[in-house]
Motif scaffolding. Structure first.
Motif: not given
Length: 127
Positions: A6-19, A59-66, A83-88
């Protein structure tokens, strides 16, 4: 078969954030996690990549967008090219224009919280 990716777009170092909670939840569920953030170099001990194009996984199975929809809409072609299988698109990351464009590009769009979808809850990952 290897670990899911999974690639997490908008990942954050802030542990309070959903990313950030998403990085931790996916790790807990056995994913190879690739945080994507333009300025962070490390998130939760993982290398963070400035763009989706720099994520090394073939290959990325999923990309999760935040990220907000006005940012996400600019990333849709990069997302398609991976070309990820799923984009969340997690709550708050979608807009009608973004979703219409994503569908035009043929993305397998899922509008839901990717943390809950893998059997975790954001509240399982407090600070």
């Amino acid at each position: 078969m290897g670990k899911p990716t999974v690639a997490i777009i908008g990942a954050s170092a802030d542990r309070q954030k959903y990313g950030n909670k998403s990085v931790r939840a996916h790790l807990k569920q056995g994913y190879d996690v690739y945080p994507v953030h333009p300025t962070e170099s490390s998130i939760e001990g993982l290398t963070a990549y400035p763009s989706l194009e720099e994520v090394p996984s073939k290959q990325l199975d999923r990309i999760s967008v935040y990220v907000p929809p006005e940012v996400g809409i600019q990333l849709l072609e990069q997302i398609r090219n991976r070309g990820a299988n799923e984009v969340w698109f997690n709550p708050g990351s979608e807009s009608p224009d973004l979703l219409a464009r994503a569908k035009e590009l043929g993305l397998n769009v899922i509008q839901a919280c990717s943390i809950i979808a893998i059997g975790e809850s954001p509240s399982d990952h407090p600070e």
